[in-house]
Design a protein around this motif. Structure first.
Motif, PDB file in Angstrom:
ATOM      1  N   TYR A  48       0.937  -1.144  -0.070  1.00  0.00           N
ATOM      2  CA  TYR A  48      -0.081   0.005  -0.169  1.00  0.00           C
ATOM      3  C   TYR A  48       0.871   1.346   0.067  1.00  0.00           C
ATOM      4  O   TYR A  48       1.398   1.900   1.105  1.00  0.00           O
ATOM      5  N   GLU A  84      -8.598  -5.574   4.482  1.00  0.00           N
ATOM      6  CA  GLU A  84      -8.249  -6.791   4.020  1.00  0.00           C
ATOM      7  C   GLU A  84      -8.955  -8.081   4.868  1.00  0.00           C
ATOM      8  O   GLU A  84      -9.536  -7.675   5.663  1.00  0.00           O
ATOM      9  N   SER A 103      -6.242  -8.035   0.099  1.00  0.00           N
ATOM     10  CA  SER A 103      -6.857  -6.739  -0.102  1.00  0.00           C
ATOM     11  C   SER A 103      -8.260  -7.161  -0.362  1.00  0.00           C
ATOM     12  O   SER A 103      -8.503  -7.813  -1.525  1.00  0.00           O
TER      13      SER A 103
END
Length: 448
Positions: free
Chosen positions: A113, A258, A263
C-alpha cells in the motif's frame, strides 16, 4: 487550420507552432485597454488539460503510439492535488497493482500500500520516463469547438516565462483533439444552504487544507462527512488528543481493508470475474460482519443494497476501515446526525435537536469537477456535475475530437482504461491523417 502565419517560428514547447503573435504595434487584440497580449499557437497533436494521473497516462500512451501532445496544467507542478492536499491519501487504500498507470509499474521495493509521497514520486518518475513536459501555470479560461475550421480553440492564461512570471499572457491553442483530464476531484465541494454557516466564528476548513491533528490538540472538532476522508481525519484527530465528532448523514458500507490477509478490493475484483455482483456483495458483507461486527449499533447503518451495487449505481465508494471503527465503538470518536443549523459564534444544532459548541469544523464533503466552468460544450459533459453523460465504459469519447480521461468513478483503474483507449483512437486518426506527405500537407492547409 488557418493558413496565414505570422512569425512561423517554433514555440518554447517542441510540439507547438506559433501561428500569430499578438501584442505588437497595431494589434487589435491588445488595443489600448490594458488587456494581456494574445497569440495563437497550433498544436499538431492533442491538447490535454490536466497533468494529474489521467493527463500523464494519456500523454504517455500517446507518445508510445508516436503521437505528440501538449499537456496544460494550471498549477506549478504535476499531480498538484496529490502533492498539496497534505493529509488526504497519506496512504493509498488500494494495493499498488491497482494504482499503476499504463506501461510503467511501481519501482521495486514499493510497499503493498504505497504512501501518498511514494505515489507522487512514482508520478514524477512516470513523467520523466516518458519525457512529458507539461506547460505549467497554464490556466484554461475556455475551450470551444470551432466547426468552421474543425479545430478546438483552447484559451489559456499563463505567466510570461520570459518576463520572470510578472506579466500574464493569453494564448489560444488550436488543436484537432481535446482531452479533458482535470479529473473528478478538481475542486473542493462545500455544503450549500446550511443555515447560519456564514456566522460561524470557529476554524472552518475543507479536508483539502487539513494537515495534522496535533494542531487541534484539546479542541472540540466536528468532522462533516463519513467517507474515507472523514473517517481518516476523525481518526487522526483522535490520535492527536482532539475530541472528534463525526457527522453521519447517509447510510454507508464500512469494509475491512483486508480479508484473510488479502486486499478487500483485490479480492472483490477477482471475484467479480467469476460471480455476479450481488453474490460478491453478499460475500463481502458476510466477512465484514464477521470481522467488524454490526456497524449499525454504532450509528453507521448500511444501505439495503451491497457495496459494489452502490458503487456501480451512484459512484459512492465504500469506506475501508483503517482503525476509525474501533475508536467509534469505544466512544473516542462520537457519531452525530446531520447538521440542522449553526447557532451563535461556535454553536451547532443537529437534526435530533441537541446543540454543542465546536472550536473547529472540518468539511470532509468531497470534491467536484470544474469542467462546466471552462468547457463550452453541452452534449458530452453534463453541466450539472461536470461528468460525461455516458456511463463507463463509454464515457471516454465524445464528438469532434473531444475526450474525457479519468471520469469513470473507478479510480486509477478507470484512468488507465481511458488513457489506453483515447491514445489508440487518436493514434489511428493521426496515422490516417499523416500517412503520406500529401495527406500531411492537406491537413496542414485545411485542418480537420
Amino acid at each position: 487550420m488557418p493558413t496565414s502565419r505570422e512569425g512561423h517560428e517554433p514555440d518554447h514547447h517542441p510540439t507547438t507552432t506559433i501561428l500569430h503573435r499578438g501584442g505588437g504595434a497595431g494589434d487589435a487584440s491588445a488595443g489600448d485597454s490594458g488587456a494581456p497580449p494574445t497569440r495563437q499557437v497550433w498544436v499538431p497533436g492533442p491538447v490535454i488539460v490536466g497533468a494529474g494521473p489521467s493527463g500523464l497516462a494519456t500523454a504517455a500512451c500517446l507518445k508510445a503510439r508516436g503521437v505528440p501532445s501538449l499537456v496544460l496544467e494550471k498549477d506549478p507542478c504535476v499531480a498538484a492535488s496529490w502533492r498539496h492536499r497534505t493529509y488526504e491519501r497519506l496512504r493509498l487504500h488500494l494495493p499498488r497493482c491497482f494504482c499503476e498507470l499504463p506501461l510503467a509499474p511501481f519501482p521495486p521495493g514499493t510497499p503493498p500500500y504505497p504512501t501518498r509521497d511514494q505515489f507522487v514520486a512514482y508520478l514524477d518518475g512516470y513523467a520523466r520516463a516518458f519525457g512529458i513536459e507539461p506547460r505549467l501555470g497554464a490556466r484554461v479560461r475556455s475551450a470551444a469547438y470551432d466547426a468552421a475550421i474543425g479545430f478546438w480553440r483552447v484559451t489559456v492564461d499563463e505567466d510570461d516565462a520570459e518576463g520572470g512570471g510578472a506579466a500574464a499572457t493569453t494564448t489560444e491553442f488550436v488543436s484537432r483533439w481535446l482531452v479533458v483530464a482535470t479529473g473528478e476531484n478538481a475542486e473542493p465541494a462545500w455544503p450549500e444552504g446550511v443555515e447560519g454557516m456564514d456566522g460561524y466564528r470557529g476554524v472552518a476548513m475543507h479536508t483539502s487544507s487539513y494537515k495534522k491533528g496535533d494542531e487541534f490538540r484539546g479542541k472540540n472538532v466536528l468532522v462533516v462527512g463519513c467517507g474515507n476522508s472523514g473517517m481518516e481525519v476523525s481518526l487522526d484527530l483522535c490520535n492527536n488528543g482532539a475530541r472528534a465528532s463525526m457527522v453521519v448523514r447517509d447510510k454507508l458500507h464500512v469494509l475491512p481493508r483486508e480479508i484473510l490477509g488479502i486486499s478487500t478490493f483485490g479480492l472483490s475484483v477477482f471475484l467479480l470475474r467469476w460471480l455476479p455482483i450481488k453474490r460478491v456483495d453478499s460475500l463481502l458483507l458476510f466477512f465484514s460482519r464477521l470481522i467488524l461486527g454490526d456497524t449499525e449499533k454504532y450509528g453507521l447503518p448500511r444501505p439495503k443494497i451491497g457495496p459494489f451495487q452502490v458503487k456501480s449505481s451512484t459512484g459512492k465508494t465504500p469506506v475501508l476501515d483503517i482503525g476509525a471503527l474501533r475508536k467509534i465503538k469505544c466512544g473516542e470518536i462520537k457519531v452525530v446526525p446531520a447538521i440542522n443549523r449553526f447557532t451563535g459564534n461556535n454553536g451547532v444544532e443537529f437534526t435530533d435537536g441537541h446543540r454543542e459548541d465546536f472550536d473547529a469544523v472540518i468539511f470532509a464533503t468531497g470534491y467536484k469537477s470544474n469542467v462546466p466552468s471552462w468547457l463550452k460544450e453541452e452534449e458530452f459533459f453534463s453541466h450539472a456535475d461536470g461528468f460525461p453523460r455516458k456511463p463507463f465504459p463509454h464515457s471516454w469519447r465524445g464528438k469532434n475530437g473531444l475526450y474525457a480521461a479519468g471520469f469513470t468513478r473507478k479510480g486509477l483503474m478507470g484512468t488507465s482504461y481511458d488513457a489506453v483507449r483515447i491514445a489508440g483512437d487518436i493514434a489511428d486518426q493521426w496515422t490516417e491523417a499523416f500517412a503520406s506527405p500529401t495527406a500531411a500537407h492537406r491537413s496542414s492547409d485545411h485542418g480537420a
